[in-house]
Design an enzyme around this catalytic site. Structure first.
Site, PDB file in Angstrom:
ATOM      1  N   ARG A 151     -14.805   1.007   8.927  1.00  0.00           N
ATOM      2  CA  ARG A 151     -14.574   2.158   8.047  1.00  0.00           C
ATOM      3  C   ARG A 151     -15.732   3.142   8.278  1.00  0.00           C
ATOM      4  O   ARG A 151     -16.800   2.762   8.755  1.00  0.00           O
ATOM      5  CB  ARG A 151     -14.562   1.758   6.563  1.00  0.00           C
ATOM      6  CG  ARG A 151     -13.397   0.883   6.119  1.00  0.00           C
ATOM      7  CD  ARG A 151     -12.071   1.620   6.168  1.00  0.00           C
ATOM      8  NE  ARG A 151     -10.988   0.806   5.593  1.00  0.00           N
ATOM      9  CZ  ARG A 151     -10.291  -0.105   6.272  1.00  0.00           C
ATOM     10  NH1 ARG A 151     -10.561  -0.351   7.546  1.00  0.00           N
ATOM     11  NH2 ARG A 151      -9.316  -0.770   5.667  1.00  0.00           N
ATOM     12  N   TYR A 179       0.883   4.265  -2.599  1.00  0.00           N
ATOM     13  CA  TYR A 179      -0.226   5.217  -2.454  1.00  0.00           C
ATOM     14  C   TYR A 179      -0.045   6.056  -1.190  1.00  0.00           C
ATOM     15  O   TYR A 179      -0.042   7.288  -1.244  1.00  0.00           O
ATOM     16  CB  TYR A 179      -1.534   4.445  -2.408  1.00  0.00           C
ATOM     17  CG  TYR A 179      -2.782   5.302  -2.348  1.00  0.00           C
ATOM     18  CD1 TYR A 179      -3.244   5.968  -3.475  1.00  0.00           C
ATOM     19  CD2 TYR A 179      -3.520   5.413  -1.168  1.00  0.00           C
ATOM     20  CE1 TYR A 179      -4.411   6.742  -3.421  1.00  0.00           C
ATOM     21  CE2 TYR A 179      -4.675   6.176  -1.102  1.00  0.00           C
ATOM     22  CZ  TYR A 179      -5.122   6.844  -2.236  1.00  0.00           C
ATOM     23  OH  TYR A 179      -6.277   7.598  -2.181  1.00  0.00           O
ATOM     24  N   ASP A 180       0.152   5.372  -0.047  1.00  0.00           N
ATOM     25  CA  ASP A 180       0.206   6.080   1.245  1.00  0.00           C
ATOM     26  C   ASP A 180       1.387   7.051   1.284  1.00  0.00           C
ATOM     27  O   ASP A 180       1.242   8.225   1.648  1.00  0.00           O
ATOM     28  CB  ASP A 180       0.357   5.085   2.408  1.00  0.00           C
ATOM     29  CG  ASP A 180      -0.790   4.086   2.482  1.00  0.00           C
ATOM     30  OD1 ASP A 180      -1.635   4.075   1.579  1.00  0.00           O
ATOM     31  OD2 ASP A 180      -0.821   3.298   3.458  1.00  0.00           O
ATOM     32  N   GLU A 181       2.560   6.551   0.913  1.00  0.00           N
ATOM     33  CA  GLU A 181       3.758   7.409   0.986  1.00  0.00           C
ATOM     34  C   GLU A 181       3.759   8.443  -0.137  1.00  0.00           C
ATOM     35  O   GLU A 181       4.270   9.548   0.024  1.00  0.00           O
ATOM     36  CB  GLU A 181       5.035   6.562   0.950  1.00  0.00           C
ATOM     37  CG  GLU A 181       5.190   5.618   2.144  1.00  0.00           C
ATOM     38  CD  GLU A 181       5.514   6.320   3.467  1.00  0.00           C
ATOM     39  OE1 GLU A 181       5.318   7.543   3.584  1.00  0.00           O
ATOM     40  OE2 GLU A 181       5.956   5.616   4.399  1.00  0.00           O
ATOM     41  N   ARG A 232       0.820  -1.218   0.000  1.00  0.00           N
ATOM     42  CA  ARG A 232       0.000   0.000   0.000  1.00  0.00           C
ATOM     43  C   ARG A 232       0.855   1.270   0.000  1.00  0.00           C
ATOM     44  O   ARG A 232       0.341   2.379  -0.119  1.00  0.00           O
ATOM     45  CB  ARG A 232      -0.916   0.038   1.252  1.00  0.00           C
ATOM     46  CG  ARG A 232      -1.969  -1.039   1.303  1.00  0.00           C
ATOM     47  CD  ARG A 232      -2.731  -0.986   2.624  1.00  0.00           C
ATOM     48  NE  ARG A 232      -3.812  -0.021   2.608  1.00  0.00           N
ATOM     49  CZ  ARG A 232      -5.103  -0.313   2.429  1.00  0.00           C
ATOM     50  NH1 ARG A 232      -5.474  -1.574   2.256  1.00  0.00           N
ATOM     51  NH2 ARG A 232      -6.018   0.618   2.423  1.00  0.00           N
ATOM     52  N   ARG A 243     -11.014   2.889  11.166  1.00  0.00           N
ATOM     53  CA  ARG A 243     -10.798   4.233  10.618  1.00  0.00           C
ATOM     54  C   ARG A 243     -12.043   5.073  10.852  1.00  0.00           C
ATOM     55  O   ARG A 243     -13.153   4.671  10.526  1.00  0.00           O
ATOM     56  CB  ARG A 243     -10.512   4.122   9.133  1.00  0.00           C
ATOM     57  CG  ARG A 243      -9.908   5.384   8.600  1.00  0.00           C
ATOM     58  CD  ARG A 243      -9.675   5.319   7.133  1.00  0.00           C
ATOM     59  NE  ARG A 243      -8.527   4.562   6.720  1.00  0.00           N
ATOM     60  CZ  ARG A 243      -8.495   3.876   5.581  1.00  0.00           C
ATOM     61  NH1 ARG A 243      -9.559   3.798   4.823  1.00  0.00           N
ATOM     62  NH2 ARG A 243      -7.411   3.248   5.227  1.00  0.00           N
ATOM     63  N   GLN A 295     -13.152  -5.309  10.969  1.00  0.00           N
ATOM     64  CA  GLN A 295     -12.478  -4.019  10.721  1.00  0.00           C
ATOM     65  C   GLN A 295     -13.538  -2.969  10.407  1.00  0.00           C
ATOM     66  O   GLN A 295     -14.612  -3.302   9.893  1.00  0.00           O
ATOM     67  CB  GLN A 295     -11.440  -4.141   9.585  1.00  0.00           C
ATOM     68  CG  GLN A 295     -11.967  -4.334   8.183  1.00  0.00           C
ATOM     69  CD  GLN A 295     -12.182  -5.792   7.823  1.00  0.00           C
ATOM     70  OE1 GLN A 295     -12.558  -6.603   8.653  1.00  0.00           O
ATOM     71  NE2 GLN A 295     -11.960  -6.133   6.557  1.00  0.00           N
TER      72      GLN A 295
END
Ligand code: NAD
Ligand code: UDP
Ligand code: UDP
Length: 333
Positions: free
Chosen positions: A227, A161-163, A158, A293, A225
């Site tokens: 969202r 995208y994240d970095e 990931r 999240r 999880q």
């Protein structure tokens, strides 16, 4: 009266409040809704998109619109246009798409940011960046305020995208400090609605498409999880409010719906609302999948007087209605 730049068309000069606005990634899901709103407000819009994940279908209703222009353009290359504002949305957003060519994903975020900032610097205009809740990674603080620096793996699948998005934020703030560029950075949390790509693997579109086709609903991991899902119209309202703030407001500012749901709850809601007979099946959890999240939107409330107004059920109903209309067409295409 304020003196307008010479490049403005004679018609535009009649309207002091009309702006020429560049939207990169405008043929994508969120970008196409933003363009609709900007055109409704009477502005001129240039959409620059390389159609990697976006589609002409998302903007086909604007064909022939006198204030709309489409340019096939890749933001990793310089762009010379004359505009009053820039919204930089160009970047694949779903894990399947951004992991397809991870090097290109980082280039799009980083070179794309440099080019749009260079353009904004030359034009001395405002530039908006579509950043993401992914800058928080798999967060150890919950809900996530803007002050939280995140928990991001720099070398995982990931990370492109994240970095890439984190580096883009760095560039935005350095152009701001170094060159005085007026920036507006929004951190967007999971957003859904009509015109999501039906096959990009994002959870809301996946579940609706699976339910409408009577296929098994694929829950990754045990579905515990969480969202927080924001309906696209609410998000676009937040974008425009942020862009319209004075130069003191640069962000980053969270935009998302604080309502938090487990993925299993979302699957159950989707089945109930579509009347589907699909069953739930568990599939392996992707690497580095964030466990929870939820946006802390205190800053957006205080600085933009913004909060989402469309509840998940209402937004899901609209999105299901959209997929019911387009799915037969997509099967035939
Ligand atoms: P999308 O994939 O539908 O739209 C992205 C658009 O960018 C597409 O039209 C694509 O063709 C275009 N694009 C990709 N690379 C490009 C390049 N090099 N040059 C020009 N155009 C390019 O995704 P979306 O959901 O509409 O996301 C829009 C923006 O919002 C993205 O920057 C994304 O990172 C951000 N965002 C979205 C979400 C979400 O939940 N949808 C969450 C956080 C952040
Ligand atoms: N750039 C652009 N359009 C412009 C002005 C600049 O695409 O109207 C690009 C330019 O090609 C450069 C980048 O933006 O690669 C950064 O521009 P900046 O002026 O900050 O840096 P420099 O040109 O000095 O590298
Ligand atoms: N997910 C799932 N089934 C799917 C698609 C996604 O259970 O068919 C899960 C995924 O593992 C993640 C959540 O739903 O925990 C949101 O995934 P999405 O790709 O939409 O967004 P992101 O992970 O970027 O928040």
């Amino acid at each position: 009266m304020q003196k307008l730049p010479l490049w403005r068309t004679p018609l535009a000069r009649l309207y002091d409040s009309r702006k020429r606005i560049l939207v990169t990634g405008g043929a994508g899901f969120i970008g196409s809704h933003l363009i609709d709103r900007l055109l409704e407000q009477g502005h001129e819009v240039i959409c620059a998109d390389n159609l990697f994940t976006g589609s002409k279908r998302n903007i086909e209703h604007l064909h022939g619109h006198t204030r709309f222009e489409f340019m096939r353009h890749d933001v990793t290359f310089p762009l010379f246009v004359e505009v009053d504002e820039i919204y930089n949305l160009a970047c694949p957003a779903s894990p399947i798409h951004y992991q397809h060519d991870p090097v290109q994903t980082t280039k799009t975020s980083v070179h794309g940011a440099i080019n749009m900032l260079g353009l904004a610097k030359r034009l001395k205009c405002k530039v908006f960046q579509a950043s993401t809740s992914e800058v928080y990674g798999d967060p150890s603080v919950h809900p996530q305020p803007e002050e939280y620096w995140g928990n991001v793996n720099p070398i995982g699948p990931r990370s492109c995208y994240d970095e890439g998005k984190r580096c883009a934020e760095t560039l935005f703030f350095d152009y701001h400090r170094q060159h005085g560029t007026e920036i507006k950075v929004a951190r967007i949390f999971n957003t859904y609605g009509p015109r999501m790509h039906h096959a990009d693997g994002r959870v809301v579109s996946n579940f609706i498409v699976q339910a409408l086709r009577g296929e098994p609903i694929t829950i990754y991991g045990n579905g515990q999880q969480t969202r927080s899902f924001c309906y696209v119209d609410d998000l676009v309202e937040g974008f425009i409010r942020l862009m319209d703030t004075d130069s003191a407001v640069a962000g980053p500012i969270n935009l998302g719906n604080p309502g938090e749901f487990t993925i299993r709850e979302l699957a159950e809601k989707t089945i109930a609302m579509t009347g589907s007979k699909s069953e739930l099946v568990e599939r392996p959890l992707p690497v580095d999948d964030p466990k929870q999240r939820q946006p802390d939107i205190a800053k957006a409330r205080a600085q933009l007087n913004w909060e989402p107004s469309i509840a998940l059920e209402e937004g899901l109903a609209r999105t299901i209605a959209y997929f019911r209309t387009v799915l037969p067409e997509l099967v035939e295409a």
